[in-house]
Design a protein around this motif. Sequence first.
Motif, PDB file in Angstrom:
ATOM      1  N   ARG A 176       0.814  -1.220   0.000  1.00  0.00           N
ATOM      2  CA  ARG A 176       0.000   0.000   0.000  1.00  0.00           C
ATOM      3  C   ARG A 176       0.843   1.263   0.000  1.00  0.00           C
ATOM      4  O   ARG A 176       0.325   2.357   0.184  1.00  0.00           O
ATOM      5  CB  ARG A 176      -0.940  -0.030   1.209  1.00  0.00           C
ATOM      6  CG  ARG A 176      -1.959  -1.160   1.119  1.00  0.00           C
ATOM      7  CD  ARG A 176      -2.915  -1.178   2.288  1.00  0.00           C
ATOM      8  NE  ARG A 176      -3.934  -2.208   2.107  1.00  0.00           N
ATOM      9  CZ  ARG A 176      -4.871  -2.509   2.996  1.00  0.00           C
ATOM     10  NH1 ARG A 176      -4.922  -1.852   4.153  1.00  0.00           N
ATOM     11  NH2 ARG A 176      -5.763  -3.458   2.765  1.00  0.00           N
ATOM     12  N   ARG A 225       3.202  -8.851  -0.066  1.00  0.00           N
ATOM     13  CA  ARG A 225       3.207  -9.052   1.382  1.00  0.00           C
ATOM     14  C   ARG A 225       4.630  -9.024   1.926  1.00  0.00           C
ATOM     15  O   ARG A 225       5.536  -9.638   1.369  1.00  0.00           O
ATOM     16  CB  ARG A 225       2.563 -10.393   1.738  1.00  0.00           C
ATOM     17  CG  ARG A 225       1.055 -10.474   1.505  1.00  0.00           C
ATOM     18  CD  ARG A 225       0.521 -11.869   1.823  1.00  0.00           C
ATOM     19  NE  ARG A 225       1.209 -12.886   1.053  1.00  0.00           N
ATOM     20  CZ  ARG A 225       2.055 -13.774   1.567  1.00  0.00           C
ATOM     21  NH1 ARG A 225       2.304 -13.775   2.870  1.00  0.00           N
ATOM     22  NH2 ARG A 225       2.631 -14.675   0.788  1.00  0.00           N
ATOM     23  N   THR A 243      -0.312 -10.899   6.382  1.00  0.00           N
ATOM     24  CA  THR A 243      -1.518 -11.530   5.854  1.00  0.00           C
ATOM     25  C   THR A 243      -1.971 -10.831   4.575  1.00  0.00           C
ATOM     26  O   THR A 243      -1.454  -9.770   4.204  1.00  0.00           O
ATOM     27  CB  THR A 243      -2.649 -11.494   6.893  1.00  0.00           C
ATOM     28  OG1 THR A 243      -2.857 -10.146   7.315  1.00  0.00           O
ATOM     29  CG2 THR A 243      -2.298 -12.349   8.102  1.00  0.00           C
ATOM     30  N   ASP A 244      -2.961 -11.405   3.913  1.00  0.00           N
ATOM     31  CA  ASP A 244      -3.395 -10.897   2.612  1.00  0.00           C
ATOM     32  C   ASP A 244      -3.989  -9.497   2.671  1.00  0.00           C
ATOM     33  O   ASP A 244      -4.036  -8.803   1.657  1.00  0.00           O
ATOM     34  CB  ASP A 244      -4.423 -11.853   1.990  1.00  0.00           C
ATOM     35  CG  ASP A 244      -3.793 -13.178   1.576  1.00  0.00           C
ATOM     36  OD1 ASP A 244      -2.559 -13.210   1.417  1.00  0.00           O
ATOM     37  OD2 ASP A 244      -4.527 -14.164   1.431  1.00  0.00           O
ATOM     38  N   ASP A 245      -4.475  -9.074   3.852  1.00  0.00           N
ATOM     39  CA  ASP A 245      -5.029  -7.720   3.921  1.00  0.00           C
ATOM     40  C   ASP A 245      -3.953  -6.669   4.182  1.00  0.00           C
ATOM     41  O   ASP A 245      -4.253  -5.475   4.263  1.00  0.00           O
ATOM     42  CB  ASP A 245      -6.127  -7.631   4.986  1.00  0.00           C
ATOM     43  CG  ASP A 245      -5.590  -7.800   6.414  1.00  0.00           C
ATOM     44  OD1 ASP A 245      -4.360  -7.994   6.587  1.00  0.00           O
ATOM     45  OD2 ASP A 245      -6.409  -7.731   7.341  1.00  0.00           O
ATOM     46  N   TYR A 246      -2.698  -7.097   4.291  1.00  0.00           N
ATOM     47  CA  TYR A 246      -1.532  -6.233   4.448  1.00  0.00           C
ATOM     48  C   TYR A 246      -1.518  -5.453   5.767  1.00  0.00           C
ATOM     49  O   TYR A 246      -0.687  -4.568   5.953  1.00  0.00           O
ATOM     50  CB  TYR A 246      -1.407  -5.246   3.276  1.00  0.00           C
ATOM     51  CG  TYR A 246      -1.373  -5.942   1.940  1.00  0.00           C
ATOM     52  CD1 TYR A 246      -0.248  -6.648   1.538  1.00  0.00           C
ATOM     53  CD2 TYR A 246      -2.480  -5.923   1.084  1.00  0.00           C
ATOM     54  CE1 TYR A 246      -0.219  -7.314   0.327  1.00  0.00           C
ATOM     55  CE2 TYR A 246      -2.454  -6.591  -0.133  1.00  0.00           C
ATOM     56  CZ  TYR A 246      -1.321  -7.276  -0.501  1.00  0.00           C
ATOM     57  OH  TYR A 246      -1.281  -7.941  -1.700  1.00  0.00           O
ATOM     58  N   ASN A 247      -2.394  -5.779   6.687  1.00  0.00           N
ATOM     59  CA  ASN A 247      -2.410  -5.117   7.989  1.00  0.00           C
ATOM     60  C   ASN A 247      -2.055  -6.062   9.135  1.00  0.00           C
ATOM     61  O   ASN A 247      -1.491  -5.639  10.136  1.00  0.00           O
ATOM     62  CB  ASN A 247      -3.778  -4.489   8.268  1.00  0.00           C
ATOM     63  CG  ASN A 247      -3.969  -3.184   7.532  1.00  0.00           C
ATOM     64  OD1 ASN A 247      -3.052  -2.362   7.471  1.00  0.00           O
ATOM     65  ND2 ASN A 247      -5.144  -2.986   6.956  1.00  0.00           N
TER      66      ASN A 247
END
Length: 349
Positions: A176, A225, A243-247
């Motif tokens: 991001r 990631r 993780t896949d949500d990058y958080n």
Amino acid sequence: MTVPSTPGMSWGPVSSLGGQLTGKPAVAPASDGRLEVFIRERGDDVLLTAHQQTWGGWSEWEKLGDSTLSGDPLVLRTAARRIGVFFKNGQGNLEHPWQTVINGGYGPGVALADSIGGDPVPGLNADGRPEAFFRGTDNALWHVWETTKSGYGNWTGPARLGGALSGDPAVATDARGRLQVFFRGTDGHLWVVRQQDANGTFASPQNIARDIGGDPVVGINADGRLEVFFRGTDNALWHLPQTDDYNGWATLTSLGGTLTGNPAVARAADARLAVFHWGGGHLWVNEQTVVNGADWSAHEQIAQNIGGEPVVEADSHGRLEVFFHGSDHAVWHIAQMFGQPAAGYAVSS
């Protein structure tokens, strides 16, 4: 220096680049495809550099400026396509020379911060501006940053980001566009400080793993990631993927092995992450079995009788090249073979 014979793999001998170094080298790719190597020389602590000709040999070592060092150099190729060098000088200040022209020589540099506590580690913002992060004399995380991506030395700071570091940080830009900075705290745990938005301000430090044994390093998977690697308190290699949500963070997992120091990580031309470490006096590597995967190969020994932690960089053809402190204090080097998996390495002459 020797390389063991491994069934199913072809290995050449490692090669020496000469020099006499303290600590570990730093490597960055120039815009014309050459790799440049920087060291803190033994004895008089002078920063030196060697240049690789594209598909050729290595130049003689040459002095870079008049400054002395009290730590290892760190390097980064900026959005302005020039290499910047960051180090703690003999006076304890953060000094930053950079290429005055693309692929050219280096200017005298500027002082970016006074009285720093550890080696400065650079990273790139999403908009191309470099920043450098370091442990302060108060053990907190500090940073300085360039105000434009011009590469002409327009820096500001330092500013304090908090935390309590026991070593040097690691820095990466996530999918991001946010800078994320990882460090081992004085409490022995793994912490992260990250930008709240790309190019923006930083959130407070967050504890993401407990009881680690060394400084972290961070790799970037092909899907963006981040993945953090470190020596555990059991001296094994451990990793923590994003993780896949990058958080969030996935399960902390041991990859085994026995590390003497901190590992190094890079993404190979086939997009798999490969991790290198110094253990039992030798150089080892293990890699993802598939791109972005959770499974890893066994540790494979690729060089014997080395004297320090490795660093790794990809050349202009995508080959991983590993540099390390030899047992004779020279800089040694081994490169990935073409047409082989990430574990196959041969030497550039």
